[in-house]
Design a protein around this motif. Structure first.
Motif, mmCIF file in Angstrom:
data_model
loop_
_atom_site.group_PDB
_atom_site.id
_atom_site.type_symbol
_atom_site.label_atom_id
_atom_site.label_comp_id
_atom_site.label_asym_id
_atom_site.label_seq_id
_atom_site.Cartn_x
_atom_site.Cartn_y
_atom_site.Cartn_z
ATOM 1 N N GLN A 235 -0.703 9.576 -10.833
ATOM 2 C CA GLN A 235 0.319 9.976 -11.808
ATOM 3 C C GLN A 235 -0.098 11.203 -12.619
ATOM 4 O OE1 GLN A 235 3.299 8.529 -11.969
ATOM 5 N NE2 GLN A 235 4.044 9.875 -13.606
ATOM 6 N N TRP A 236 -1.353 11.245 -13.048
ATOM 7 C CA TRP A 236 -1.775 12.318 -13.961
ATOM 8 C C TRP A 236 -2.980 13.118 -13.448
ATOM 9 C CZ3 TRP A 236 -0.858 7.308 -16.230
ATOM 10 C CH2 TRP A 236 0.374 7.230 -16.893
ATOM 11 N N GLY A 237 -3.383 12.898 -12.202
ATOM 12 C CA GLY A 237 -4.567 13.588 -11.680
ATOM 13 C C GLY A 237 -4.428 15.087 -11.575
ATOM 14 N N SER A 238 -3.187 15.577 -11.540
ATOM 15 C CA SER A 238 -2.967 17.022 -11.413
ATOM 16 C C SER A 238 -2.706 17.701 -12.751
ATOM 17 C CB SER A 238 -1.778 17.283 -10.477
ATOM 18 O OG SER A 238 -0.590 16.692 -10.999
ATOM 19 N N LEU B 278 -7.156 -0.402 -8.800
ATOM 20 C CA LEU B 278 -5.709 -0.189 -8.785
ATOM 21 C C LEU B 278 -5.262 0.673 -9.969
ATOM 22 C CD1 LEU B 278 -2.938 -0.823 -7.540
ATOM 23 C CD2 LEU B 278 -2.881 -2.909 -8.928
ATOM 24 N N LEU B 279 -5.776 0.383 -11.150
ATOM 25 C CA LEU B 279 -5.417 1.152 -12.336
ATOM 26 C C LEU B 279 -5.875 2.609 -12.210
ATOM 27 C CD1 LEU B 279 -6.219 -1.403 -15.194
ATOM 28 C CD2 LEU B 279 -3.958 -0.675 -14.393
ATOM 29 N N CYS B 280 -7.071 2.791 -11.679
ATOM 30 C CA CYS B 280 -7.581 4.160 -11.479
ATOM 31 C C CYS B 280 -6.710 4.928 -10.493
ATOM 32 C CB CYS B 280 -9.021 4.118 -10.984
ATOM 33 S SG CYS B 280 -10.220 3.633 -12.238
ATOM 34 N N ILE B 281 -6.300 4.261 -9.414
ATOM 35 C CA ILE B 281 -5.443 4.899 -8.421
ATOM 36 C C ILE B 281 -4.121 5.327 -9.053
ATOM 37 C CG2 ILE B 281 -4.044 4.472 -6.356
ATOM 38 C CD1 ILE B 281 -6.883 4.968 -5.626
ATOM 39 N N ILE B 282 -3.512 4.433 -9.821
ATOM 40 C CA ILE B 282 -2.227 4.743 -10.463
ATOM 41 C C ILE B 282 -2.373 5.916 -11.435
ATOM 42 C CG2 ILE B 282 -0.462 3.868 -12.029
ATOM 43 C CD1 ILE B 282 -0.888 1.098 -10.773
ATOM 44 N N ILE B 283 -3.428 5.876 -12.243
ATOM 45 C CA ILE B 283 -3.645 6.941 -13.225
ATOM 46 C C ILE B 283 -3.860 8.287 -12.531
ATOM 47 C CG2 ILE B 283 -5.272 7.803 -14.960
ATOM 48 C CD1 ILE B 283 -5.700 4.839 -15.769
ATOM 49 N N ILE B 284 -4.671 8.293 -11.477
ATOM 50 C CA ILE B 284 -4.959 9.552 -10.777
ATOM 51 C C ILE B 284 -3.738 10.073 -10.042
ATOM 52 C CG2 ILE B 284 -6.315 10.578 -8.902
ATOM 53 C CD1 ILE B 284 -8.601 8.642 -9.760
ATOM 54 N N GLU C 7 -4.010 18.168 -1.805
ATOM 55 C CA GLU C 7 -2.778 18.934 -2.008
ATOM 56 C C GLU C 7 -1.659 18.048 -2.558
ATOM 57 O OE1 GLU C 7 0.402 21.593 0.629
ATOM 58 O OE2 GLU C 7 -1.450 20.864 1.535
ATOM 59 N N ARG C 8 -1.564 16.830 -2.032
ATOM 60 C CA ARG C 8 -0.475 15.939 -2.456
ATOM 61 C C ARG C 8 -0.679 15.454 -3.894
ATOM 62 N NH1 ARG C 8 0.175 10.450 -2.032
ATOM 63 N NH2 ARG C 8 -1.741 10.271 -0.811
ATOM 64 N N ILE C 9 -1.921 15.141 -4.242
ATOM 65 C CA ILE C 9 -2.208 14.643 -5.588
ATOM 66 C C ILE C 9 -2.294 15.782 -6.597
ATOM 67 C CG2 ILE C 9 -3.922 13.411 -6.994
ATOM 68 C CD1 ILE C 9 -4.588 11.773 -4.530
ATOM 69 N N GLY C 10 -2.778 16.922 -6.129
ATOM 70 C CA GLY C 10 -2.921 18.067 -7.019
ATOM 71 C C GLY C 10 -4.320 18.250 -7.547
ATOM 72 N N SER C 11 -5.247 17.400 -7.094
ATOM 73 C CA SER C 11 -6.650 17.508 -7.492
ATOM 74 C C SER C 11 -7.479 16.619 -6.571
ATOM 75 C CB SER C 11 -6.851 17.072 -8.947
ATOM 76 O OG SER C 11 -6.725 15.661 -9.075
ATOM 77 N N ALA C 12 -8.804 16.709 -6.747
ATOM 78 C CA ALA C 12 -9.714 15.884 -5.948
ATOM 79 C C ALA C 12 -10.247 14.699 -6.744
ATOM 80 C CB ALA C 12 -10.878 16.733 -5.428
ATOM 81 N N ASN C 13 -9.554 14.343 -7.808
ATOM 82 C CA ASN C 13 -10.060 13.314 -8.716
ATOM 83 C C ASN C 13 -10.071 11.907 -8.124
ATOM 84 O OD1 ASN C 13 -10.785 14.656 -11.251
ATOM 85 N ND2 ASN C 13 -8.641 15.290 -11.290
ATOM 86 N N LEU C 14 -9.498 11.750 -6.929
ATOM 87 C CA LEU C 14 -9.522 10.432 -6.289
ATOM 88 C C LEU C 14 -10.945 10.014 -5.924
ATOM 89 C CD1 LEU C 14 -7.158 8.531 -5.720
ATOM 90 C CD2 LEU C 14 -7.172 9.303 -3.350
ATOM 91 N N ALA D 143 0.828 -1.219 0.000
ATOM 92 C CA ALA D 143 0.000 0.000 0.000
ATOM 93 C C ALA D 143 0.855 1.260 0.000
ATOM 94 C CB ALA D 143 -0.940 0.000 1.202
ATOM 95 N N ALA D 144 1.929 1.255 0.787
ATOM 96 C CA ALA D 144 2.765 2.454 0.910
ATOM 97 C C ALA D 144 3.478 2.792 -0.388
ATOM 98 C CB ALA D 144 3.783 2.264 2.038
ATOM 99 N N ILE D 145 4.022 1.793 -1.064
ATOM 100 C CA ILE D 145 4.751 2.058 -2.308
ATOM 101 C C ILE D 145 3.807 2.590 -3.379
ATOM 102 C CG2 ILE D 145 4.525 -0.219 -3.385
ATOM 103 C CD1 ILE D 145 7.434 -0.019 -4.227
ATOM 104 N N LEU D 146 2.527 2.215 -3.287
ATOM 105 C CA LEU D 146 1.526 2.700 -4.228
ATOM 106 C C LEU D 146 1.182 4.153 -3.952
ATOM 107 C CD1 LEU D 146 -0.632 2.295 -6.457
ATOM 108 C CD2 LEU D 146 -2.154 1.424 -4.667
ATOM 109 N N PHE D 147 0.731 4.427 -2.718
ATOM 110 C CA PHE D 147 0.240 5.762 -2.413
ATOM 111 C C PHE D 147 1.361 6.784 -2.214
ATOM 112 C CE2 PHE D 147 -3.468 3.172 -1.430
ATOM 113 C CZ PHE D 147 -4.471 3.931 -2.028
ATOM 114 N N ALA D 148 2.580 6.314 -1.951
ATOM 115 C CA ALA D 148 3.724 7.223 -1.867
ATOM 116 C C ALA D 148 4.333 7.481 -3.241
ATOM 117 C CB ALA D 148 4.780 6.663 -0.925
ATOM 118 N N ARG D 149 3.779 6.812 -4.269
ATOM 119 C CA ARG D 149 4.227 6.966 -5.655
ATOM 120 C C ARG D 149 5.726 6.683 -5.806
ATOM 121 N NH1 ARG D 149 1.283 12.560 -7.477
ATOM 122 N NH2 ARG D 149 1.937 13.211 -5.402
ATOM 123 N N LYS D 150 6.136 5.589 -5.180
ATOM 124 C CA LYS D 150 7.540 5.181 -5.298
ATOM 125 C C LYS D 150 7.696 3.950 -6.192
ATOM 126 C CE LYS D 150 9.695 7.113 -1.177
ATOM 127 N NZ LYS D 150 10.737 6.866 -0.150
#
Length: 333
Positions: A321-324, A313-319, A262-269, A44-51
């Motif tokens: 990465q490109w949600g902002s 999972l794909l939606c989370i990665i896309i948002i 703020e961290r993602i850059g949008s509310a698209n989550l 979970a951490a490596i996903l949401f920390a975008r590492k």
């Protein structure tokens, strides 16, 4: 074995080899390898920390996953040893290797010890590289949360599983400690939202398992698991409703939190919320329709839930990465 006293050497060893082979199969079965899927929470951490683009983060996370697989299998062996008598009264669990006598308590105990040492060894090796006196917990958070996971699960196996409500809280906290260990492995500060969302979701899953046992076993439920004397179809449905509501609400609040936006850059989550709601409701309905108590069995046999998980999972990665990006940032403000 009734071997003839004057058998040839070549044939005398065959029964022993068959016995050893059966014991190995029984041991592997007792490790519950299918249940290693639960340890995916360390990712979970490596996903949401975008590492996900950092090789060292993957090495640390995968190593942590392997260590938790070893630790969890050791716990399963210890739990099966402790539950061997009650398991014999269960229509399905009576076939478990230890309860059925296919695997001796001695072999199971020694194997559990070896797995604990191996898992702890990996954690210790990883923690040595993370040690930093100026960090919180001196950088030894991975060891701390892995140790906490082992301690609470041993306590569960050796008695706390018979304490109503405490039993499901411990199960949920086991998942929380997995997620927190995953964060510490890649030196990421654990978000309180990670703790809350993981806890409420896994509390819901644990309660659904108890409800499945009560429905499928009826009056036998309290004989196979003493804590089930406390749970009834009525009170557990209320607890399920509360835990499901909390899980969905906390995830919604996480998606809308100022820190997240703020961290993602949008509310698209927020577009992932319907996926989470559908997944939870489907899982709930499946446990009712199939009367399966084991969440792993439900997950492994329902392809739709796998699709839901992959889409989420794909939606989370896309948002993340490109949600902002300017194209979608202004959709939700």
């Amino acid at each position: 074995m009734n071997l003839q006293p004057f058998q040839q050497t070549g044939t005398a060893s065959r029964p022993s080899q068959a016995s050893n082979g059966s014991m190995i199969v029984a041991l592997i079965k007792s490790l519950r390898i299918a249940h290693w899927i639960k340890n995916l929470f360390v990712f979970a951490a490596i996903l949401f920390a975008r590492k996900w683009n950092q090789s060292n983060a993957w090495i640390m996370t995968i190593s942590t996953f392997i260590s938790f697989c070893l630790l969890s299998s050791a716990i399963y062996l210890i739990n099966d040893i402790a539950d061997r008598n009650s398991d014999r009264a269960h229509p399905e669990k009576r076939n478990r290797p230890i309860a059925s006598g296919q695997l001796s308590i001695t072999v199971a105990g020694i194997s559990a010890g070896i797995l604990l040492l191996a898992g702890a060894g990996i954690i210790a090796y990883l923690s040595a590289g993370l040690y930093e006196p100026t960090r919180h917990l001196a950088g030894l958070g991975l060891a701390a949360w892995a140790g906490a996971y082992v301690v609470i699960n041993l306590a569960y196996s050796l008695g706390l599983k018979n304490k109503p409500i405490i039993d499901v809280i411990i199960i949920a906290m086991g998942f929380v400690f997995r997620a927190m260990a995953g964060a510490e492995a890649i030196s990421v500060i654990t978000s309180p939202w990670l703790v809350i969302c993981t806890f409420t979701l896994c509390l819901f899953i644990a309660l659904a398992k108890r409800r499945g046992e009560i429905i499928s076993l009826g009056e036998q439920a309290s004989q196979t698991r003493r804590v089930n004397y406390f749970y009834s179809p009525t009170n557990i449905e209320h607890m399920l409703a509360v835990s499901a509501g909390l899980a969905i609400l906390t995830y919604m609040l996480y998606c809308l939190a100022d820190q997240t936006v703020e961290r993602i850059g949008s509310a698209n989550l927020i577009w992932t919320i319907p996926i989470v709601v559908y997944g939870m409701f489907r899982y709930y309905c499946l446990t009712l329709a199939t009367k399966k108590a084991d969440p792993v069995e439900v997950l492994l046999h329902d392809k739709v839930l796998w699709v839901v998980g992959i889409v989420w999972l794909l939606c989370i990665i896309i948002i993340l990465q490109w949600g902002s990006s300017s194209v979608v940032k202004g959709i939700i403000q």
